[in-house]
Design a protein around this motif. Structure first.
Motif, PDB file in Angstrom:
ATOM      1  N   TRP A 138      -4.450  -5.988   2.884  1.00  0.00           N
ATOM      2  CA  TRP A 138      -3.906  -6.486   4.145  1.00  0.00           C
ATOM      3  C   TRP A 138      -2.824  -7.522   3.864  1.00  0.00           C
ATOM      4  O   TRP A 138      -2.675  -8.004   2.751  1.00  0.00           O
ATOM      5  N   LYS A 139      -2.070  -7.859   4.899  1.00  0.00           N
ATOM      6  CA  LYS A 139      -1.044  -8.894   4.764  1.00  0.00           C
ATOM      7  C   LYS A 139      -0.950  -9.691   6.059  1.00  0.00           C
ATOM      8  O   LYS A 139      -1.468  -9.279   7.099  1.00  0.00           O
TER       9      LYS A 139
ATOM     10  N   LYS B 235      -4.283   0.273   5.632  1.00  0.00           N
ATOM     11  CA  LYS B 235      -4.808   1.623   5.794  1.00  0.00           C
ATOM     12  C   LYS B 235      -4.717   2.115   7.235  1.00  0.00           C
ATOM     13  O   LYS B 235      -4.178   3.192   7.503  1.00  0.00           O
ATOM     14  N   ASP B 236      -5.243   1.330   8.178  1.00  0.00           N
ATOM     15  CA  ASP B 236      -5.269   1.786   9.568  1.00  0.00           C
ATOM     16  C   ASP B 236      -4.293   1.031  10.474  1.00  0.00           C
ATOM     17  O   ASP B 236      -4.223   1.303  11.672  1.00  0.00           O
ATOM     18  N   LYS B 237      -3.542   0.076   9.895  1.00  0.00           N
ATOM     19  CA  LYS B 237      -2.530  -0.700  10.630  1.00  0.00           C
ATOM     20  C   LYS B 237      -3.129  -1.532  11.763  1.00  0.00           C
ATOM     21  O   LYS B 237      -2.416  -1.976  12.670  1.00  0.00           O
ATOM     22  N   LYS B 238      -4.432  -1.778  11.734  1.00  0.00           N
ATOM     23  CA  LYS B 238      -5.080  -2.530  12.802  1.00  0.00           C
ATOM     24  C   LYS B 238      -5.010  -4.031  12.548  1.00  0.00           C
ATOM     25  O   LYS B 238      -4.931  -4.475  11.406  1.00  0.00           O
ATOM     26  N   ILE B 239      -5.068  -4.790  13.634  1.00  0.00           N
ATOM     27  CA  ILE B 239      -5.085  -6.249  13.556  1.00  0.00           C
ATOM     28  C   ILE B 239      -6.529  -6.703  13.425  1.00  0.00           C
ATOM     29  O   ILE B 239      -7.353  -6.461  14.319  1.00  0.00           O
TER      30      ILE B 239
ATOM     31  N   GLY C   8       0.777  -1.231   0.000  1.00  0.00           N
ATOM     32  CA  GLY C   8       0.000   0.000   0.000  1.00  0.00           C
ATOM     33  C   GLY C   8       0.807   1.279   0.000  1.00  0.00           C
ATOM     34  O   GLY C   8       0.241   2.373   0.063  1.00  0.00           O
ATOM     35  N   VAL C   9       2.139   1.173  -0.084  1.00  0.00           N
ATOM     36  CA  VAL C   9       3.013   2.354  -0.054  1.00  0.00           C
ATOM     37  C   VAL C   9       3.766   2.461  -1.378  1.00  0.00           C
ATOM     38  O   VAL C   9       4.297   1.461  -1.878  1.00  0.00           O
ATOM     39  N   LYS C  10       3.830   3.660  -1.950  1.00  0.00           N
ATOM     40  CA  LYS C  10       4.582   3.874  -3.188  1.00  0.00           C
ATOM     41  C   LYS C  10       6.073   3.699  -2.901  1.00  0.00           C
ATOM     42  O   LYS C  10       6.616   4.338  -2.008  1.00  0.00           O
TER      43      LYS C  10
END
Length: 238
Positions: A117-118, A161-165, A70-72
């Protein structure tokens, strides 16, 4: 440390023609080690064959057309590794990096809904100031949590996007896992049992997939509960 890498000395996890040219791209230091990563430039040129030359690949990345998790990413040497998601928004294509049964890192097409997600395995846990707990993940990420409800070798499903688990796949009996090392690399199997070895030797996991086998627990990467949460190469589970 050398800034260059000969093809003959390149890690065996890379899918390269060894004798076409003398040199290849050496991954820069980053979230994945040299022997388990693919430079982003090679993904664009060799794996996806979007361009013919490395110079063209650099232009594509400089335009911000390639996303990793998700990051350029604009460096052709950026190291991409296990479970990373490569996205090309202009082509509406997404890929996840996995191991095949020959130990090569490959790109598996994934649905756009699964490209947000990953899966990240917990390699270690650290206690910070204020009794906060930091999870050290396999891709170089660190995540601070308030409640200690995770164990090492558990796998977290983390959104970009929100780095949530959003989910957790525990390293325990019955969990569907991918083998990421040893003679069974690339296979998908269920954890049948975990043998705790009371010595300096690694703990063992008994697995059942196409066949029954035993491997060290370090090679077991949980990827689902009753079934895999990610798209896989053509692998069947009994």
């Amino acid at each position: 440390m050398s800034k260059h890498l000969k093809r003959l000395n390149a890690p065996r996890t890379l899918r390269l023609h060894r004798k076409d040219e003398p040199w290849t791209v050496r991954p820069a230091p980053g979230p994945h080690p040299l022997e388990k990563s693919i430079p982003l430039g090679l993904i664009v040129r060799n794996y996806l064959e979007l361009v013919d030359t490395l110079g063209e690949a650099k232009i594509v990345m400089a335009n911000g057309d390639i996303l990793v998790d998700g990051v350029k990413r604009k460096s052709h040497k950026f190291p991409c590794g296990l479970m990373d998601v490569i996205s090309i928004p202009k082509l509406k294509k997404d890929y996840r990096i996995l191991f095949d049964n020959k130990g090569k890192l490959i790109l598996i097409p994934t649905a756009s809904k699964n490209a947000t997600w990953k899966l990240c395995r917990i390699e270690n846990k650290t206690i910070l100031k204020g009794k906060q707990i930091q999870l050290n993940l396999h891709d170089g990420r660190n995540k601070i949590i308030q409640k200690d409800e995770y164990k090492t070798r558990d796998v977290l499903k983390i959104s970009f996007k929100d780095k949530k688990i959003s989910d957790i796949y525990k390293f325990e009996k019955g969990t569907v896992s991918m083998i990421i090392g040893g003679s069974h690399i690339g296979e998908v199997a269920n954890i049948e049992d975990i043998d705790i070895i009371s010595s300096s030797k690694p703990n063992l996991a008994k697995m059942k997939g196409k066949s029954e086998f035993t491997t060290v627990q370090e090679y077991v990467f949980p990827i689902g509960k009753a079934k895999p949460a990610i798209e896989l190469p053509e692998v069947k589970i009994q």
